[in-house]
Design an enzyme around this catalytic site. Structure first.
Site, PDB file in Angstrom:
ATOM      1  N   ASP A  95      11.062   7.892  -3.068  1.00 59.53           N
ATOM      2  CA  ASP A  95      10.283   7.818  -4.301  1.00 59.53           C
ATOM      3  C   ASP A  95      10.676   8.999  -5.170  1.00 59.53           C
ATOM      4  OD1 ASP A  95       7.551   6.172  -5.175  1.00 59.53           O
ATOM      5  OD2 ASP A  95       7.761   8.123  -6.155  1.00 59.53           O
ATOM      6  N   GLY A 129       2.826   2.203   1.934  1.00 63.00           N
ATOM      7  CA  GLY A 129       2.160   0.989   2.403  1.00 63.00           C
ATOM      8  C   GLY A 129       3.125  -0.143   2.704  1.00 63.00           C
ATOM      9  N   CYS A 143       2.422  -4.898  -9.321  1.00 61.28           N
ATOM     10  CA  CYS A 143       1.003  -5.264  -9.211  1.00 61.28           C
ATOM     11  C   CYS A 143       0.471  -5.500 -10.620  1.00 61.28           C
ATOM     12  CB  CYS A 143       0.193  -4.210  -8.468  1.00 61.28           C
ATOM     13  SG  CYS A 143       0.300  -2.538  -9.126  1.00 61.28           S
ATOM     14  N   CYS A 203      10.824   2.549  -4.282  1.00 62.83           N
ATOM     15  CA  CYS A 203       9.616   3.149  -4.876  1.00 62.83           C
ATOM     16  C   CYS A 203       8.537   3.168  -3.796  1.00 62.83           C
ATOM     17  CB  CYS A 203       9.152   2.356  -6.088  1.00 62.83           C
ATOM     18  SG  CYS A 203      10.421   2.100  -7.342  1.00 62.83           S
ATOM     19  N   ALA A 204       8.782   3.916  -2.735  1.00 62.04           N
ATOM     20  CA  ALA A 204       7.954   3.819  -1.528  1.00 62.04           C
ATOM     21  C   ALA A 204       6.555   4.359  -1.711  1.00 62.04           C
ATOM     22  CB  ALA A 204       8.648   4.542  -0.366  1.00 62.04           C
TER      23      ALA A 204
END
Length: 429
Positions: free
Chosen positions: A262, A243, A359, A238-239
């Site tokens: 992605d 980052g 996140c 899931c690039a």
């Protein structure tokens, strides 16, 4: 612009956000285009007022007895920025751009005590999320929510392929940067008070030459914990904009191979220029199309899944998303995460490592997902995260970061970072 005009402008922007249901960044940009007389300092101050109002929306509304844009913005001035009813009355007097004078209720809000407020109000979170945060953090959950309502620092990751931290610190000396406390190649500039402007580091010579990237310290830490090594075959599933791909490439010393993929072509678009600027030579971008990764099945030493999530760990930076989150969105992200974990396992070779990252601070997206995956895949096992921390960061794991399910959770309160979760899984064989 003086403070009264900035307050009035912030009220207008927040009203626009609420009435048109659009992101704060878009509303602020629109205000700037329609008010070109405002300088950069004015725009920064207005943005700070709006974001501060949203970060503590629940507690400010409780104190002021209203959640109107006016009440929230005035609460920021009175409760966060150090103004008083008398100082605002003096500033408003004779200023044609000032809001209406404060009402008695608004004046009382300046010193309202939140001790009797419900826990979710004091934590500044939607009430329906209180059970999730309490499950994640136990008796500390209110304090964790309060820390999530603060301002974030500006963090940079020094690109070890092109520069050393000392070189970047010197290049940005005018901004008084400091080394980060945990990430070995991190540089940070703490958030300032009131109308302080965030440094525009992307115009710096060092950024243009690829010496550093803007990346929260928490993101740097979990990228390091993924522990990609020289010579490995690594899939960043899931690039996104790349980052973590850039951080992995630096950790690998530009050796081995990273496959950056992605499912969303638009999210992937910025990666090409970033790879070039950073001097990354060991990354191969795989654009989404049928069979794009078929040749990688069963061959990867390491698969990194930076899973799509609710973004609850980024509430400091995107506080508007805190109040838009719904149970349906959480359920949607859980389904996507479960599918990605199964897909990631398909590409690992026996003995390979799966790094699951979000996140998010919600256990539903973190420990719960890993537990369900392990129950369905008995050939996988959890790795010792304390050992992984020592290997990647050359220090002992700080107390309190471990989760009941065997992962790690970083938060503003615990690590002075955004909220991040990571769990490492080893494929048997």
């Amino acid at each position: 612009m003086r403070l009264p005009g900035r307050l009035a402008a912030a009220i207008d922007v927040l009203t626009d956000v609420e009435q048109r249901k659009r992101p704060v960044s878009e509303a602020l940009k629109a205000w700037g285009l329609n008010n070109r007389f405002a300088g950069a300092g004015d725009r920064a101050a207005i943005g700070n007022l709006v974001y501060d109002a949203l970060r503590r929306r629940a507690s400010h509304a409780f104190a002021m007895g209203s959640d109107s844009p006016r009440a929230l913005v005035l609460a920021v001035a009175l409760r966060d920025w150090g103004e008083t009813p008398d100082s605002l009355a003096e500033a408003f007097a004779g200023d044609n751009h000032a809001p209406d004078p404060l009402s008695p209720q608004e004046q009382a809000g300046a010193t309202a005590d939140l001790a009797a407020a419900p826990p979710a109000i004091r934590a500044d979170i939607p009430e329906w999320l209180a059970p999730s945060l309490e499950r994640a953090f136990g008796s500390d959950w209110v304090a964790e929510g309060q820390a999530m309502a603060g301002r974030p620092s500006l963090d940079l990751r020094v690109n070890a392929l092109k520069a050393a931290p000392e070189k970047v610190l010197k290049s940005l000396a005018r901004f008084s940067p400091q080394p980060t406390a945990i990430a070995p190649f991190g540089v940070t500039m703490p958030a300032g008070p009131r109308d302080a402007r965030t440094p525009n580091v992307t115009t710096d010579e060092g950024y243009l030459k690829g010496w550093f990237e803007v990346q929260d310290q928490g993101s740097q830490v979990v990228s390091a914990l993924a522990n990609a090594r020289e010579g490995e075959q690594v899939l960043d599933l899931c690039a996104g904009a790349g980052g973590k791909t850039l951080a992995l490439a630096a950790n690998m010393g530009n050796s081995g191979q990273i496959f950056a993929y992605d499912s969303d072509r638009a999210r992937l678009a910025p990666i090409y220029d970033r790879l070039k600027r950073n001097g990354v030579r060991n990354a191969q971008v795989r654009a989404p199309h049928p069979g794009a990764l078929d040749d990688l099945a069963g061959k990867m030493d390491r698969v990194v899944v930076d899973a799509p999530c609710t973004g609850t760990g980024t509430w400091r930076r995107r506080p508007d998303t805190k109040w838009k989150l719904t149970p349906d969105l959480v359920a949607q992200r859980q389904a996507e995460q479960a599918a990605l974990l199964v897909e990631a396992a398909h590409y690992l070779k026996p003995g390979g490592t799966l790094a699951y990252i979000t996140c998010s601070i919600l256990p539903e997206e973190n420990d719960d997902q890993v537990a369900a995956f392990l129950a369905a895949h008995p050939d996988f096992s959890s790795l010792d995260m304390a050992g992984a921390w020592r290997s990647a960061l050359i220090t002992d794991l700080p107390e309190g970061l471990g989760t009941p399910g065997g992962g790690l959770c970083l938060t503003p309160r615990r690590t002075n970072t955004d909220g991040f979760y990571i769990h490492l899984l080893r494929k048997g064989g």
